[in-house]
Every structure is written in structure tokens, then in C-alpha cells.
Scaffold this active site. Structure first.
Site, PDB file in Angstrom:
ATOM      1  N   CYS A  62      -0.491   4.050   2.247  1.00 27.49           N
ATOM      2  CA  CYS A  62      -0.226   3.790   3.672  1.00 27.49           C
ATOM      3  C   CYS A  62       1.226   4.062   4.035  1.00 27.49           C
ATOM      4  O   CYS A  62       1.516   4.664   5.076  1.00 27.49           O
ATOM      5  CB  CYS A  62      -0.544   2.337   4.018  1.00 27.49           C
ATOM      6  SG  CYS A  62      -2.161   1.752   3.487  1.00 27.49           S
ATOM      7  N   ASP A  63       2.151   3.606   3.204  1.00 25.57           N
ATOM      8  CA  ASP A  63       3.558   3.553   3.598  1.00 25.57           C
ATOM      9  C   ASP A  63       4.504   4.418   2.770  1.00 25.57           C
ATOM     10  O   ASP A  63       5.688   4.524   3.101  1.00 25.57           O
ATOM     11  CB  ASP A  63       4.055   2.099   3.533  1.00 25.57           C
ATOM     12  CG  ASP A  63       3.269   1.184   4.461  1.00 25.57           C
ATOM     13  OD1 ASP A  63       2.865   1.653   5.537  1.00 25.57           O
ATOM     14  OD2 ASP A  63       3.064   0.013   4.107  1.00 25.57           O
TER      15      ASP A  63
ATOM     16  N   CYS B 206       0.836  -1.205   0.000  1.00 21.61           N
ATOM     17  CA  CYS B 206       0.000   0.000   0.000  1.00 21.61           C
ATOM     18  C   CYS B 206       0.866   1.248   0.000  1.00 21.61           C
ATOM     19  O   CYS B 206       1.419   1.633   1.038  1.00 21.61           O
ATOM     20  CB  CYS B 206      -0.928  -0.007   1.214  1.00 21.61           C
ATOM     21  SG  CYS B 206      -2.002   1.446   1.316  1.00 21.61           S
TER      22      CYS B 206
END
Length: 314
Positions: free
Chosen positions: A141-142, A138
Site C-alpha cells: 500500500c505505502d 502494508c
């Protein structure tokens, strides 16, 4: 199989952000929810280290710790949590039937599905070794953790194209690893990738190994046309070959798209079966974020509450 079926007002299947949020709302509405965690209590966040984009955690939080907070809050309001899987359903009647892995038959007036989705992986041992140590599924997300560093994305569809273009805003160079000699992504996404000056596409390439000691330091590629191997020095490796919704047990009962995501009424959590509601990544193939999953968990509980109240159950 157990002789006597247990009748419950509200059953929640799944225990990620969607399931636990649905449980909080359902419990506060006196629906006496029973939540079945499934085989992976807490969902994908249990294998996520740093969560920095969920509101209310200004310093960030570890995924497992966050899910523990969710669980405690659900239990505080009276949710009964059972560490079991639902393995079979029968939605043919007004009372919805389910069976657990221990073969207990459950009847429920309302069912909230929050079974989530699982990222597809390449199947490499090194991929597992460096999960959350540079390997991610992701970018939203990261990606922040890799600002100013070179990264690689594997995949040729819309997901990979979206991940690569997102990372291109944060990283000086993004290596897109494509197994074929063309992208499968939609035309508009292909154009974005091809027009990005800092995205380098490696055609006809397959990942042989993710390299590093304690964290990702590079990726070894094999050109499936020439047989040549190359090593790309990167700090992040994003697998973007899609997600698989955990919805197999609902096949034949609930409407799904071609990849298995549950279909709901637009803007609602209602499925094609009255009294069955779908939330989280099991029905969301676009956003797939903890905060959006929690939001639809709330919606599902509110929809279920209205349904049960109209039926005179609560």
C-alpha cells in the site's frame, strides 16, 4: 433483550470495501440489504491517508474520503446502514439469528460477513503517533511513498520477509528487525531475504521507540542479548507481525484456519453454513488489499442473490 425479532432478507456485517461493495450489489438486486457497520465504520482505510492504488482515483484519495464515497453509493441504491455492532450469532437454523449491541434480535435469510482484519501492533506510543506519517502495516500500500529512502521492517515471519523483499526493490536499504536469532519465515522466503544485498538484518533486536518530530526519522533498537541500544536513521517503519481477522463471534459456527480466517469454497464466498457468505480480509490472509476486498464483496452479494433466488425469497 428486545421482545420481537426483526426479519431481514440480507444482512451485511462490516463496512469496509467488502461490506460496502456487497451492499451496492445486494441493493441493486432488490435484496433490501441492511449493513451493520461495526465499531469502526469504514474499516482500516479510515486510518489510511493516501490511497493511490485503487482504480478510478487517478490523483489518489484519502482513505476516509474513499470510504465516504463507498457509503454514499451503497445508500444511493437503498442500503440501510446501521451504526451498530453484531455481538452474537446463532447459525443453527435455516434462518440465521444475530444480536446487536443494543440486544435487538435479527433474523436473516442470508448473511454476508465483511468484518475485515486488524493489523497487529507493537504497542508503542510512538508507533501510534507516527501512524500514516511514516509508520505503516502494508508495504504494498505505502512502499511507493518511500522510494529512494531507507526503511525498517519489524518481524521475522513470512509477512515480514515479503514486506522486506518488496521494499528492497524500491529502497536503497531495508533494515529487518528480528526479535530472535533466526527467521520464522518459510525456507524460500528466508532465502530471498538473505540473498537480497540491500536487506540488513538486525538479529535479537526489539524496537524501543520510533523517533522523529513530525514524521518518522529513525528507530531506536535494543539488542535483547547484549542490552546495547542503537539508532537507525529511516524514513519508513513497517510493522509486519501479522494481522488478526475480526471473526471471534463466528467461532463454533464457521470453519476457520488456525489463525481465525474464515474458510470458503475455493473461488467462491460460500462458508460451511448455507446462506452465510464471507468476503474481504476476514477470509483473505494473502492479498489484503482494498480492491480485492471489494471484489470478494461483489462475489458474496452475487452468491447471496443466487441463494435467495433459489430459495424463492427474492
Amino acid at each position: 433483550m428486545a421482545n420481537t425479532a426483526e426479519h431481514l432478507h440480507c444482512v451485511i456485517i462490516g463496512s469496509g470495501p467488502a461490506g460496502y461493495t456487497a451492499a451496492v450489489y445486494a441493493a441493486r438486486a432488490n435484496m433490501n440489504p441492511v449493513l451493520f457497520t461495526g465499531k469502526d465504520p469504514g474499516g482500516q482505510l479510515m486510518i489510511t491517508n493516501d490511497v493511490e492504488n485503487y482504480p478510478g482515483y487517478p490523483s489518489g484519495i484519502m482513505g476516509p474520503e474513499m470510504m465516504e464515497d463507498f457509503r454514499k453509493q451503497a445508500e444511493r441504491f437503498g442500503t440501510q446502514i446501521r451504526y451498530e455492532m453484531i455481538t452474537k450469532v446463532d447459525f443453527s437454523g435455516s434462518v440465521h439469528k444475530m444480536w446487536t449491541e443494543s440486544e435487538q434480535e435479527i433474523h436473516a435469510d442470508a448473511v454476508i460477513i465483511a468484518t475485515g482484519a486488524s493489523a497487529k501492533w507493537l504497542g508503542l506510543e510512538s508507533e501510534k503517533k507516527f501512524w500514516s506519517k511514516g509508520v505503516s502495516a502494508c508495504a504494498v500500500c505505502d512502499g511507493f511513498f518511500f522510494r529512494g529512502q531507507e526503511v525498517a521492517v519489524v518481524g521475522g515471519g513470512d509477512t515480514a520477509a515479503e514486506e522486506a523483499t518488496y521494499l528492497a526493490k524500491l529502497c536503497p536499504k531495508v533494515h529487518l528487525i528480528v526479535r530472535r536469532d533466526q527467521l520464522r519465515a518459510s525456507k524460500i522466503m528466508q532465502e530471498r531475504v538473505l540473498n537480497a544485498e540491500n536487506i540488513v538484518i538486525h538479529w535479537n533486536s526489539e524496537t524501543q521507540e520510533v523517533l522523529g518530530e513530525n514524521e518518522v526519522e529513525g528507530v531506536k533498537l535494543l539488542n535483547n542479548k547484549t542490552g546495547e541500544t542503537t539508532v537507525i536513521p529511516v524514513k519508513g517503519f513497517f510493522v509486519a507481525i501479522g494481522h488478526q481477522p475480526n471473526t471471534d463471534i463466528f467461532k463454533g459456527w464457521l470453519d476457520m484456519d488456525e489463525t481465525g480466517y474464515l474458510k470458503t469454497v475455493p473461488g467462491r464466498t460460500l462458508t460451511n453454513i448455507e446462506g452465510v457468505f464471507a468476503s474481504g480480509d476476514a477470509q483473505d490472509n494473502i492479498y489484503r488489499q482494498a480492491v480485492t476486498a471489494a471484489g470478494t464483496g461483489c462475489m458474496a452479494a452475487l452468491d447471496a442473490e443466487r441463494y435467495l433466488a433459489a430459495k424463492g425469497v427474492i
